[in-house]
Design a protein around this motif. Sequence first.
Motif, short mmCIF file in Angstrom:
data_model
loop_
_atom_site.label_atom_id
_atom_site.label_comp_id
_atom_site.label_asym_id
_atom_site.label_seq_id
_atom_site.Cartn_x
_atom_site.Cartn_y
_atom_site.Cartn_z
N ARG A 229 0.83 -1.21 0.00
CA ARG A 229 0.00 0.00 0.00
C ARG A 229 0.87 1.26 0.00
NH1 ARG A 229 -3.36 -0.72 5.17
NH2 ARG A 229 -3.51 1.54 4.89
N ALA A 230 1.89 1.26 0.83
CA ALA A 230 2.78 2.42 0.89
C ALA A 230 3.54 2.59 -0.42
CB ALA A 230 3.76 2.26 2.05
N ARG A 231 3.89 1.48 -1.05
CA ARG A 231 4.62 1.57 -2.31
C ARG A 231 3.77 2.21 -3.40
NH1 ARG A 231 6.68 -3.83 -5.32
NH2 ARG A 231 4.41 -4.16 -5.34
N GLU A 232 2.48 1.88 -3.45
CA GLU A 232 1.60 2.48 -4.44
C GLU A 232 1.50 3.99 -4.23
OE1 GLU A 232 0.32 1.07 -7.18
OE2 GLU A 232 1.60 -0.59 -6.50
N VAL A 279 7.04 8.03 3.08
CA VAL A 279 5.64 7.72 2.78
C VAL A 279 5.13 6.63 3.73
CG1 VAL A 279 4.08 6.75 1.05
CG2 VAL A 279 5.78 8.45 0.39
N LEU A 280 5.95 5.64 4.00
CA LEU A 280 5.56 4.57 4.90
C LEU A 280 5.25 5.11 6.29
CD1 LEU A 280 5.14 1.56 5.45
CD2 LEU A 280 7.61 1.35 5.85
N LEU A 284 1.82 4.44 8.28
CA LEU A 284 1.80 3.87 9.63
C LEU A 284 1.15 4.80 10.65
CD1 LEU A 284 5.41 2.37 9.71
CD2 LEU A 284 3.28 1.06 9.70
N GLY A 285 0.80 6.01 10.24
CA GLY A 285 0.17 6.95 11.16
C GLY A 285 1.15 7.66 12.07
N LEU A 286 2.43 7.69 11.71
CA LEU A 286 3.45 8.30 12.55
C LEU A 286 3.73 9.75 12.19
CD1 LEU A 286 6.01 5.34 12.57
CD2 LEU A 286 4.40 5.94 14.38
N ALA A 287 3.39 10.16 10.98
CA ALA A 287 3.77 11.49 10.51
C ALA A 287 3.08 12.61 11.29
CB ALA A 287 3.48 11.62 9.02
N ARG A 288 1.77 12.49 11.45
CA ARG A 288 1.03 13.58 12.10
C ARG A 288 1.53 13.86 13.52
NH1 ARG A 288 -3.71 16.14 11.10
NH2 ARG A 288 -4.19 14.70 9.38
#
Length: 303
Positions: A229-232, A279-280, A284-288
């Motif tokens: 999913r992250a790769r797409e 992007v990964l 994974l929900g870590l960025a925010r």
Amino acid sequence: MTDQPGEWSAGTAEDLVVDARALGIKVSPRTVTDYVEVGLLAPPLYRKTTQRGSDRRIYPPDQRRLFYELNAAKLRSPLARVPHRTMIPVVLYVWCMNDAVVPDVQARRALRTWAQSVGIGSGPRRRSTAHKVVTQFADPAATTGQRRLAEQWIRDGEESRRPDFDNIADALSTIASPWRARGLPEIVRGFGPAVAPITTDQAVAMWELQLQVNEILGFEGVSEDLLRRAREEHRDNWQGYQGVRADWASQAGTMASIFELPADQEQAARQQVNGFVTVLGNTLGLARPTFTRAQARARARIH
């Protein structure tokens, strides 16, 4: 990839050894096993051809060719000894761009090796990296002492692999706004292209995000489904980025090198992998939460 040999068939570990020796490289079946363990090759395929047993496992044609190409790249390297980890970005680059050669199980293992080796480097290389970062962000009025302190925090973080992001962010904001040391208020500056300015806090947040993702990848903590999913998403982002990167580089001043397309194949592969890791982190929900912490750091300095 090279064009020799012209036709590739599936092969056993012994066949791959013969291929490498044809290049003048001495390897053993154990070398092939090592490649599988670190993610440079996919696990060989099981073949059951008799009722009571099976033939030796085989590597598909694309994997056999990949092994050949990686060994050919070793010959082109100026290094007397090429560590396995230095070839990992090439394998991950192939996986990011092509679905047919590197299977997800191999990519997951390669990402583990990548994550475990991030930050491994010599003292001179760490000093060079720290100096480059400081040069990109430093205002001309920043003192030698302020610059040295920022470089020291960055070097210490790379060496320990446990960066103190609060102190790094504070040191970088000081060299970007050196009048802070005289008690004057900070002026938050954006660096890079006008359409996508980067503050020191955002840059530190990006490093923190990549560290968090690599810690998870280091023990294969991301499923193959999530990696796909992250790769797409990465592929879509990367394609769009290629259309603007030349314009961004022309606007970026001291940060132009970040946006330029590297002439060196290894650096191009590393850019691709770093882009995917970022992007990964979002997948994974870590960025925010990471960037929220960065905003809180910035507000605390102002107040």
